[in-house]
Design a protein around this motif. Structure first.
Motif, PDB file in Angstrom:
ATOM      1  N   PHE A 173      53.180  34.340  37.167  1.00  0.00           N
ATOM      2  CA  PHE A 173      51.813  33.994  37.515  1.00  0.00           C
ATOM      3  C   PHE A 173      51.349  32.720  36.739  1.00  0.00           C
ATOM      4  N   ASN A 174      51.820  32.524  35.460  1.00  0.00           N
ATOM      5  CA  ASN A 174      51.563  31.403  34.574  1.00  0.00           C
ATOM      6  C   ASN A 174      52.102  30.075  35.357  1.00  0.00           C
ATOM      7  N   GLN A 175      53.482  30.440  36.139  1.00  0.00           N
ATOM      8  CA  GLN A 175      54.069  29.084  36.316  1.00  0.00           C
ATOM      9  C   GLN A 175      53.304  28.683  37.665  1.00  0.00           C
ATOM     10  N   VAL A 176      52.876  29.669  38.419  1.00  0.00           N
ATOM     11  CA  VAL A 176      52.217  29.203  40.075  1.00  0.00           C
ATOM     12  C   VAL A 176      51.073  28.633  39.313  1.00  0.00           C
ATOM     13  N   VAL A 177      50.203  29.080  38.437  1.00  0.00           N
ATOM     14  CA  VAL A 177      48.843  28.396  38.399  1.00  0.00           C
ATOM     15  C   VAL A 177      48.825  27.086  37.676  1.00  0.00           C
ATOM     16  N   SER A 178      50.071  26.766  37.126  1.00  0.00           N
ATOM     17  CA  SER A 178      50.181  25.519  36.376  1.00  0.00           C
ATOM     18  C   SER A 178      51.045  24.339  37.199  1.00  0.00           C
ATOM     19  N   ARG A 179      51.049  24.682  38.609  1.00  0.00           N
ATOM     20  CA  ARG A 179      51.736  23.923  39.556  1.00  0.00           C
ATOM     21  C   ARG A 179      50.621  22.572  39.780  1.00  0.00           C
ATOM     22  N   ARG A 180      51.430  21.470  40.109  1.00  0.00           N
ATOM     23  CA  ARG A 180      50.719  20.192  40.272  1.00  0.00           C
ATOM     24  C   ARG A 180      49.503  20.552  41.637  1.00  0.00           C
ATOM     25  N   GLU A 181      50.078  21.238  42.520  1.00  0.00           N
ATOM     26  CA  GLU A 181      49.319  21.170  43.894  1.00  0.00           C
ATOM     27  C   GLU A 181      47.859  21.926  43.529  1.00  0.00           C
ATOM     28  N   LEU A 182      47.814  23.114  42.479  1.00  0.00           N
ATOM     29  CA  LEU A 182      46.596  23.468  42.088  1.00  0.00           C
ATOM     30  C   LEU A 182      45.816  22.643  41.374  1.00  0.00           C
ATOM     31  N   GLY A 183      46.493  21.946  40.644  1.00  0.00           N
ATOM     32  CA  GLY A 183      45.764  21.010  39.697  1.00  0.00           C
ATOM     33  C   GLY A 183      45.028  19.905  40.184  1.00  0.00           C
ATOM     34  N   LEU A 184      45.276  19.627  41.619  1.00  0.00           N
ATOM     35  CA  LEU A 184      44.667  18.559  42.430  1.00  0.00           C
ATOM     36  C   LEU A 184      43.462  19.295  43.101  1.00  0.00           C
ATOM     37  N   PHE A 185      43.339  20.389  43.027  1.00  0.00           N
ATOM     38  CA  PHE A 185      42.271  21.040  43.536  1.00  0.00           C
ATOM     39  C   PHE A 185      41.723  22.013  42.488  1.00  0.00           C
ATOM     40  N   ALA A 186      40.717  21.381  41.732  1.00  0.00           N
ATOM     41  CA  ALA A 186      40.182  21.914  40.585  1.00  0.00           C
ATOM     42  C   ALA A 186      39.186  22.965  40.741  1.00  0.00           C
ATOM     43  N   CYS A 187      38.683  23.062  42.122  1.00  0.00           N
ATOM     44  CA  CYS A 187      37.812  24.235  42.516  1.00  0.00           C
ATOM     45  C   CYS A 187      38.363  25.616  42.552  1.00  0.00           C
ATOM     46  N   GLN A 188      39.726  25.515  42.592  1.00  0.00           N
ATOM     47  CA  GLN A 188      40.409  27.053  42.847  1.00  0.00           C
ATOM     48  C   GLN A 188      41.111  27.576  41.321  1.00  0.00           C
ATOM     49  N   ARG A 189      40.783  28.645  40.981  1.00  0.00           N
ATOM     50  CA  ARG A 189      41.294  29.236  39.809  1.00  0.00           C
ATOM     51  C   ARG A 189      41.713  30.627  39.987  1.00  0.00           C
ATOM     52  N   PRO A 190      42.960  30.676  40.332  1.00  0.00           N
ATOM     53  CA  PRO A 190      43.590  32.074  40.639  1.00  0.00           C
ATOM     54  C   PRO A 190      43.499  32.852  39.445  1.00  0.00           C
ATOM     55  N   THR A 191      43.238  34.323  39.564  1.00  0.00           N
ATOM     56  CA  THR A 191      43.104  35.319  38.553  1.00  0.00           C
ATOM     57  C   THR A 191      44.178  36.235  38.511  1.00  0.00           C
ATOM     58  N   LEU A 192      44.357  37.002  37.442  1.00  0.00           N
ATOM     59  CA  LEU A 192      45.291  38.260  37.273  1.00  0.00           C
ATOM     60  C   LEU A 192      44.676  39.318  36.479  1.00  0.00           C
ATOM     61  N   GLU A 193      44.409  40.305  37.229  1.00  0.00           N
ATOM     62  CA  GLU A 193      43.847  41.686  36.596  1.00  0.00           C
ATOM     63  C   GLU A 193      44.866  42.676  36.022  1.00  0.00           C
ATOM     64  N   GLY A 194      44.967  42.706  34.837  1.00  0.00           N
ATOM     65  CA  GLY A 194      46.134  43.527  34.370  1.00  0.00           C
ATOM     66  C   GLY A 194      47.011  42.891  33.594  1.00  0.00           C
ATOM     67  N   LYS A 195      46.775  41.947  32.845  1.00  0.00           N
ATOM     68  CA  LYS A 195      47.645  40.930  31.952  1.00  0.00           C
ATOM     69  C   LYS A 195      48.481  41.695  30.977  1.00  0.00           C
ATOM     70  N   ASP A 196      48.002  42.889  30.559  1.00  0.00           N
ATOM     71  CA  ASP A 196      48.836  43.575  29.443  1.00  0.00           C
ATOM     72  C   ASP A 196      49.987  44.163  30.174  1.00  0.00           C
ATOM     73  N   THR A 197      49.732  44.815  31.382  1.00  0.00           N
ATOM     74  CA  THR A 197      50.691  45.360  32.033  1.00  0.00           C
ATOM     75  C   THR A 197      51.810  44.450  32.618  1.00  0.00           C
ATOM     76  N   ALA A 198      51.256  43.257  33.152  1.00  0.00           N
ATOM     77  CA  ALA A 198      52.073  41.980  33.844  1.00  0.00           C
ATOM     78  C   ALA A 198      53.131  41.481  32.562  1.00  0.00           C
ATOM     79  N   ARG A 199      52.869  41.642  31.433  1.00  0.00           N
ATOM     80  CA  ARG A 199      53.758  40.954  30.300  1.00  0.00           C
ATOM     81  C   ARG A 199      54.831  42.007  30.270  1.00  0.00           C
ATOM     82  N   HIS A 200      54.939  43.198  30.779  1.00  0.00           N
ATOM     83  CA  HIS A 200      56.096  43.859  30.959  1.00  0.00           C
ATOM     84  C   HIS A 200      56.757  44.316  31.946  1.00  0.00           C
TER      85      HIS A 200
END
Length: 732
Positions: free
Chosen positions: A264-291
């Protein structure tokens, strides 16, 4: 028996036998994978392009369903019968409730893993409580648009018989006009009263209360926050949701060990998303997603570029879901793809030759008479990438231009052989050309949740002047001209900037972090702070690394694109883990879209390209304790001395010395009188063309033993001999 219960019993038995913790971990993981492979995996994929009564249809939601389906089938081992798709007219409230009850609920006691995706419109609706807005998913109805409250949708998820649920919402809820922005179309509708979805309700100056439901069990990945925007985009030959395409593309090429939070962190750090500053993806359940792995499943094998989808006679159809979007636009017929053998020790199979491509679908045949086409489901990896030496810049014309203006601009752009105009609603464009309206001038100058600073505009905005914009309608810094400028003069003024954009585009077609066998790892950090490390054991930072094997044993304070302050002593460390010396360049693309050379250093008189010795590393700018003399000649803010905004680093390297491009840099430095880094490239198209000719080889010179290639200008990029890596960050 549930996998968790089985693993617990396995560990207890093994511990009773006195076996080591290492044995326990290894066997538990192995048995866990075996059980996951045999457990039932179910999915419901919902996509709606066309709504009855809606004038403008979406174009990418059905593609989202296809992207997700192909990924689940061929990367995560889903059975076709276990994936239910509901598209357009079938995606009704009753249809969705039936899918949960019969496809998911009816088999929920045997399903360990569930994936649910919704792609379509979202909306804020005025609920029964006064001045209270609730989010809804817009669905198909018998007489028009139907709606399902998001809370009701979440309750359906809560009723499933497993907690291993991944839900993806590729839609938005907040709407800000206009809905079409260059290459992007918003996936949200204006707020409406619940009694009549067709009647918009203007928001009051004081924002009404918005009630967002509690997230469901499992993991929830959303295209954006409740307050921000979400969009679909035109990609090379197809339309798809920004989140769905970037996520599925990354999951094709990721390594089996990657945890969901890393992905998820790799995806939200992509240049394509950076060029559209109005869109900010979210992930609910980060503690679970770590493992856990994406979708609670481990994909195999690593680094897949595509998969055989269909075989007919001597031709096969290939799905290219793993090719990076920036590389896909330059991918040409003549590319060679090699099947990935199930047994790594098996002999190298015969490659497949790409004959044609439309979007993500390619037609291939055997590259030589020997061998036979692999069966459906065979994973493929690039062996030689076919690139064109004549790739053009596509310039979209903004809708606020008049008909005569568009004709004048089209004619002026046609005077340059390396660029052309394109309709941004029909093709993916690289930038937009339009006029600054009074509303734009106010918006770009006013800080908001999407534009936190007003000091990034280094030159004032002249209303009614020509300017360049990124494909999502974000202003391209310092491209605004004087008011009253003629169309032809505007194109002439902007031509040098457009040349930089094309030079960067051509370089990005060589991005091959996963397919390259040259093991390069990077570490980007501010001196004195904890490093964002990319290594074989840990990383959540956006990476420059090829062939990563990552785990989420540590995490950054904030998930998302890295942010650094202007003037920070930021350092990039490159580590070459391969057995070959590499020669290359470190380039920076600043928020104005211009290319700068960072290394090698002009003060070294360009005696050699940036040399990365085998099994060694180097840091740029050099640390004082490493090389005090060199450090004194290089500013510590080398990576943070440019304008604020989105910044991209490109590391381009080869096993060959790159002597021709080096000589061109020497001549450029002498002409410009530049003696220090960074150096703005003068004539970027000519220099990048020289570099690309060194990185690639003419296909006709190497095509003995393969079928006729047809294109005499086709060049092959060999991932065993070159590597190009990209890293983006925000300078604030």
């Amino acid at each position: 028996m549930e996998r968790r219960s089985f693993l617990q019993k396995l560990l207890l038995v093994a511990a009773g036998l006195g076996l080591s913790p290492g044995w326990l971990r290894g066997r538990a993981e192995r048995y866990g994978q075996a059980l996951a492979a045999g457990s039932r995996k179910l999915a419901v994929l919902i996509g709606i392009n066309r709504y009855l009564g809606e004038g403008s249809a979406l174009q990418g939601c059905l593609t989202d369903v296809e992207l997700q389906r192909e990924l689940l089938l061929y990367r995560f081992g889903f059975d076709p019968a276990d994936i239910l798709t509901l598209t357009d007219g079938a995606a009704t409230p009753a249809g969705i409730q039936s899918a949960f009850a019969e496809h998911l609920g009816g088999q929920g006691h045997t399903a360990e893993t569930v994936v649910v995706q919704f792609s379509g419109y979202g909306q804020w609706r005025l609920g029964s409580a006064p001045n209270c807005w609730q989010p809804v998913l817009l669905l198909s109805g018998s007489e028009g648009v139907a709606a399902m409250e998001l809370d009701s949708f979440f309750r359906l998820l809560e009723g499933l018989g497993t907690a291993q649920i991944t839900t993806l919402l590729d839609c938005g809820f907040t709407y800000v006009s206009p809905s079409v922005r260059g290459n992007l179309q918003l996936r949200s509708r204006p707020p409406a009263a619940i009694s009549d979805s067709k009647d918009s309700v203007p928001l009051a100056r004081s924002e009404p209360q918005r009630v967002w439901p509690s997230p469901p069990k499992g993991l929830l990945i959303s295209a954006t926050t409740p307050q921000d925007l979400a969009a679909e985009a035109a990609w090379p030959g197809f339309y798809a949701g920004v989140l769905t395409y970037l996520l599925t593309q990354y999951l094709w090429e990721t390594t089996p060990a990657t945890r969901l939070l890393v992905a998820f962190n790799q995806v939200v750090s992509r240049r394509e998303l950076g060029l559209f500053a109005c869109q900010r993806p979210t992930l609910e359940g980060k503690d679970t997603a770590r493992h856990i792995h994406p979708y609670f499943l481990m994909p195999t094998p690593a680094g897949v570029s595509g998969v055989v989808q269909e075989v007919k006679g001597n031709r096969a159809q290939v799905w290219l879901g793993g090719i990076p979007s920036a590389a896909l636009c330059g991918l040409q017929p003549g590319t060679l793809l090699v099947p990935i053998p199930a047994d790594p020790s098996a002999s190298s199979p015969t490659p497949l030759l790409m004959r044609s491509r439309s979007g993500l679908l390619a037609q291939v045949q055997m590259a030589s008479p020997e061998g036979q086409l692999p069966p459906v489901g065979t994973p493929l990896r690039e062996q030689l990438r076919g690139l064109s030496s004549t790739l053009k810049l596509l310039v979209g014309l903004e809708e606020n231009l008049g008909r005569i203006e568009k004709v004048d601009l089209t004619n002026a752009i046609a005077g340059y052989s390396w660029m052309e105009t394109a309709n941004p609603r029909e093709r993916q464009v690289d930038c937009l050309l339009g006029r600054i309206t009074p509303e734009m001038a106010t918006a770009f100058r006013t800080p908001s949740r999407w534009r936190e600073r007003s000091d990034t505009l280094l030159k004032p905005l002249e209303v009614n002047s020509y300017s360049l914009f990124w494909p999502g309608r974000e202003l391209l810094l310092n491209s605004c001209g004087p008011a009253g400028e003629a169309a032809a003069m505007a194109v002439q003024r902007l031509a040098p900037r457009l040349a930089h954009l094309l030079a960067a585009k051509r370089l990005r077609t060589t991005l091959n972090a996963v397919s390259s066998s040259l093991a390069v790892v990077a570490e980007l950090a501010v001196k004195g702070r904890a490093a964002n490390r990319v290594s074989g054991t840990e990383s959540l930072a956006p990476s420059l690394a090829a062939r990563l094997v990552q785990s989420a044993t540590s995490a950054p304070a904030e998930v998302g694109m890295q942010r650094f302050t202007r003037g920070d002593p930021l350092h990039l460390t490159l580590c070459n883990n391969s057995d070959q010396h590499l020669f290359g360049y470190l380039l920076l693309i600043d928020p104005t879209g211009q290319l700068h050379l960072l290394a090698p250093l002009p003060q070294d008189n360009f005696t050699t390209p940036l040399r990365l010795e085998a099994k060694s590393s180097l840091t740029l700018p050099p640390l004082p304790e490493v090389d005090g003399e060199l450090r004194s000649a290089v500013s510590s803010d080398l990576l943070t001395c440019h304008a604020q905004g989105l910044t991209e680093l490109l590391f381009v390297a080869s096993t060959r010395p790159l002597s021709a491009s080096l000589e061109a840099l020497k001549a450029m430095a002498r002409k410009l009188g530049v003696a220090r880094s960074p150096m703005l490239l003068n004539g970027p198209l000519e220099w990048t063309q020289t570099l690309l000719e060194e990185l690639t080889q003419r296909a006709s010179d190497r095509a003995s033993g393969t079928e006729s290639l047809g294109d005499p200008d086709l060049r092959w990029l060999d991932p065993a001999q070159s590597i190009t890596l990209s890293l983006t960050y925000l300078l604030v």
